[in-house]
Design a protein around this motif. Structure first.
Motif, PDB file in Angstrom:
ATOM      1  N   GLN A  60       0.737  -1.123  -0.027  1.00 15.11           N
ATOM      2  CA  GLN A  60       0.155  -0.046   0.027  1.00 15.11           C
ATOM      3  C   GLN A  60       0.781   1.317  -0.119  1.00 15.11           C
ATOM      4  N   LYS A  61       2.148   1.014   0.261  1.00 15.20           N
ATOM      5  CA  LYS A  61       3.170   2.308   0.374  1.00 15.20           C
ATOM      6  C   LYS A  61       2.972   2.716  -1.178  1.00 15.20           C
ATOM      7  N   SER A  62       2.489   4.163  -1.124  1.00 20.17           N
ATOM      8  CA  SER A  62       2.548   4.468  -2.661  1.00 20.17           C
ATOM      9  C   SER A  62       3.787   5.437  -2.852  1.00 20.17           C
ATOM     10  N   VAL A  63       3.739   5.694  -4.215  1.00 27.61           N
ATOM     11  CA  VAL A  63       5.010   6.716  -4.168  1.00 27.61           C
ATOM     12  C   VAL A  63       4.487   8.067  -4.195  1.00 27.61           C
ATOM     13  N   ASP A  64       5.565   8.818  -3.782  1.00 25.61           N
ATOM     14  CA  ASP A  64       5.246  10.255  -3.576  1.00 25.61           C
ATOM     15  C   ASP A  64       4.562  11.070  -4.583  1.00 25.61           C
ATOM     16  N   ASN A  65       3.546  11.824  -4.433  1.00 22.50           N
ATOM     17  CA  ASN A  65       2.671  12.286  -5.290  1.00 22.50           C
ATOM     18  C   ASN A  65       2.781  13.885  -4.724  1.00 22.50           C
ATOM     19  N   PRO A  66       3.365  15.093  -5.152  1.00 20.35           N
ATOM     20  CA  PRO A  66       4.069  15.031  -6.509  1.00 20.35           C
ATOM     21  C   PRO A  66       5.619  14.344  -6.104  1.00 20.35           C
ATOM     22  N   PRO A  67       6.413  13.918  -6.900  1.00 20.28           N
ATOM     23  CA  PRO A  67       8.093  13.294  -6.483  1.00 20.28           C
ATOM     24  C   PRO A  67       8.538  14.311  -5.650  1.00 20.28           C
ATOM     25  N   LYS A  68       9.455  13.930  -5.046  1.00 20.03           N
ATOM     26  CA  LYS A  68      10.289  14.593  -4.121  1.00 20.03           C
ATOM     27  C   LYS A  68      11.688  14.682  -4.945  1.00 20.03           C
ATOM     28  N   CYS A  69      11.607  15.631  -5.861  1.00 18.49           N
ATOM     29  CA  CYS A  69      12.930  15.623  -6.951  1.00 18.49           C
ATOM     30  C   CYS A  69      13.827  16.223  -6.155  1.00 18.49           C
ATOM     31  N   SER A  70      13.784  17.127  -5.171  1.00 17.11           N
ATOM     32  CA  SER A  70      14.942  17.734  -4.582  1.00 17.11           C
ATOM     33  C   SER A  70      15.880  16.780  -3.822  1.00 17.11           C
ATOM     34  N   ASN A  71      15.385  15.421  -3.772  1.00 15.84           N
ATOM     35  CA  ASN A  71      16.408  14.474  -3.153  1.00 15.84           C
ATOM     36  C   ASN A  71      17.569  14.294  -3.973  1.00 15.84           C
ATOM     37  N   ILE A  72      17.519  14.467  -5.292  1.00 13.96           N
ATOM     38  CA  ILE A  72      18.718  14.406  -6.123  1.00 13.96           C
ATOM     39  C   ILE A  72      19.616  15.366  -6.208  1.00 13.96           C
ATOM     40  N   LYS A  73      19.423  16.505  -5.432  1.00 11.25           N
ATOM     41  CA  LYS A  73      20.390  17.637  -5.190  1.00 11.25           C
ATOM     42  C   LYS A  73      21.662  17.534  -4.358  1.00 11.25           C
ATOM     43  N   GLU A  74      21.556  16.542  -3.300  1.00 12.08           N
ATOM     44  CA  GLU A  74      22.638  16.224  -2.661  1.00 12.08           C
ATOM     45  C   GLU A  74      22.663  14.881  -2.126  1.00 12.08           C
ATOM     46  N   GLY A  75      23.816  14.121  -2.023  1.00  8.07           N
ATOM     47  CA  GLY A  75      23.882  12.935  -1.044  1.00  8.07           C
ATOM     48  C   GLY A  75      24.742  11.975  -1.927  1.00  8.07           C
ATOM     49  N   LYS A  84      28.021  -1.369  -4.401  1.00  3.98           N
ATOM     50  CA  LYS A  84      28.717  -0.210  -4.319  1.00  3.98           C
ATOM     51  C   LYS A  84      30.137  -0.286  -5.052  1.00  3.98           C
ATOM     52  N   ASN A  85      30.652  -1.285  -5.095  1.00  7.60           N
ATOM     53  CA  ASN A  85      32.013  -1.205  -5.476  1.00  7.60           C
ATOM     54  C   ASN A  85      32.021  -1.227  -7.042  1.00  7.60           C
ATOM     55  N   LEU A  86      30.978  -1.494  -7.678  1.00  9.09           N
ATOM     56  CA  LEU A  86      30.652  -1.369  -9.241  1.00  9.09           C
ATOM     57  C   LEU A  86      30.455   0.008  -9.716  1.00  9.09           C
ATOM     58  N   TRP A  87      29.577   0.537  -8.934  1.00  7.76           N
ATOM     59  CA  TRP A  87      28.980   1.872  -9.334  1.00  7.76           C
ATOM     60  C   TRP A  87      28.492   2.537  -8.117  1.00  7.76           C
ATOM     61  N   TYR A  88      28.635   3.994  -7.741  1.00  7.13           N
ATOM     62  CA  TYR A  88      27.941   4.899  -6.942  1.00  7.13           C
ATOM     63  C   TYR A  88      27.985   6.072  -7.454  1.00  7.13           C
ATOM     64  N   MET A  89      27.194   7.192  -6.848  1.00  8.46           N
ATOM     65  CA  MET A  89      27.299   8.398  -7.255  1.00  8.46           C
ATOM     66  C   MET A  89      27.099   9.404  -6.244  1.00  8.46           C
ATOM     67  N   THR A  90      28.033  10.525  -6.081  1.00  5.58           N
ATOM     68  CA  THR A  90      27.851  11.539  -5.238  1.00  5.58           C
ATOM     69  C   THR A  90      27.317  12.833  -5.917  1.00  5.58           C
ATOM     70  N   VAL A  91      26.530  13.593  -5.169  1.00  3.94           N
ATOM     71  CA  VAL A  91      26.156  14.967  -5.676  1.00  3.94           C
ATOM     72  C   VAL A  91      26.219  15.844  -4.669  1.00  3.94           C
ATOM     73  N   LYS A  92      26.894  17.206  -5.031  1.00  4.53           N
ATOM     74  CA  LYS A  92      27.152  18.060  -4.119  1.00  4.53           C
ATOM     75  C   LYS A  92      27.341  19.301  -4.958  1.00  4.53           C
ATOM     76  N   ASP A  93      26.631  20.569  -4.540  1.00  5.60           N
ATOM     77  CA  ASP A  93      26.907  21.763  -5.406  1.00  5.60           C
ATOM     78  C   ASP A  93      26.710  21.636  -6.736  1.00  5.60           C
ATOM     79  N   ASN A  94      25.605  21.002  -7.193  1.00  6.20           N
ATOM     80  CA  ASN A  94      25.524  20.817  -8.621  1.00  6.20           C
ATOM     81  C   ASN A  94      26.469  19.894  -9.434  1.00  6.20           C
ATOM     82  N   VAL A  95      27.130  19.346  -8.549  1.00  5.22           N
ATOM     83  CA  VAL A  95      28.179  18.536  -9.352  1.00  5.22           C
ATOM     84  C   VAL A  95      27.947  17.123  -8.977  1.00  5.22           C
ATOM     85  N   GLN A  96      27.794  16.189 -10.130  1.00  2.00           N
ATOM     86  CA  GLN A  96      27.463  14.924 -10.061  1.00  2.00           C
ATOM     87  C   GLN A  96      28.744  13.986 -10.461  1.00  2.00           C
ATOM     88  N   THR A  97      29.343  13.169  -9.535  1.00  2.00           N
ATOM     89  CA  THR A  97      30.435  12.382  -9.850  1.00  2.00           C
ATOM     90  C   THR A  97      30.004  10.881  -9.742  1.00  2.00           C
TER      91      THR A  97
END
Length: 146
Positions: free
Chosen positions: A36-51, A60-73
């Motif tokens: 019953q846990k539904s998706v967020d409506n509207p989506p919480k898109c700000s979650n992508i902006k840092e973390g 994690k040893n194959l792939w992971y991503m960091t985001v900080k100050d509008n730089v995605q690595t």
């Protein structure tokens, strides 16, 4: 005496059946809560902006991503190689990633490549993202580490 044994055995079986019925009911309720846990409506898109983000189907040893100050690595190969991009937000849920630098020469991604990204759904710390480059489109799920 035989009647007491019969009644005792019957009571024991009824108790076991009652416990199993309660356990099944509890398990069913837990499954229903998860479903019953539904998706967020509207989506919480700000979650992508840092973390730090993982792909749902990659360790994690194959792939992971960091985001900080509008730089995605994006890190891969046990963190030895990376692709660094700047994030240009068009709106809350749409952004472009422009490749700034990369370490691996054999990687098909080139400096200057532009990826169009859209967050199509979120649920708690999960983000479903669609990415387009040229005529190719990819869809994947990211998990934001807490």
């Amino acid at each position: 005496m035989k009647g007491i044994k019969t009644i005792s055995v019957a009571a024991l079986f009824l108790g076991i059946f009652q416990i199993n019925a309660q356990k099944k009911e509890t398990d069913t309720k837990k499954k229903e809560e998860v479903q019953q846990k539904s998706v967020d409506n509207p989506p919480k898109c700000s979650n992508i902006k840092e973390g730090t983000f993982l792909r749902s189907n990659y360790p994690k040893n194959l792939w992971y991503m960091t985001v900080k100050d509008n730089v995605q690595t994006e890190y891969y190969n046990d963190g030895k190689d990376f692709v660094k991009s700047t994030m240009v937000f068009i709106d809350d849920c749409n952004y472009k990633s422009i490749v700034l630098e990369k370490t691996e020469k054999e990687n098909l991604i080139k400096v200057g490549d532009v990826f169009s990204n859209k967050i199509v759904a979120t649920q708690d710390n999960y983000l479903k993202v669609e990415t387009k480059i040229d005529n190719d489109q990819y869809s994947f799920v990211l998990i934001k580490e807490k």
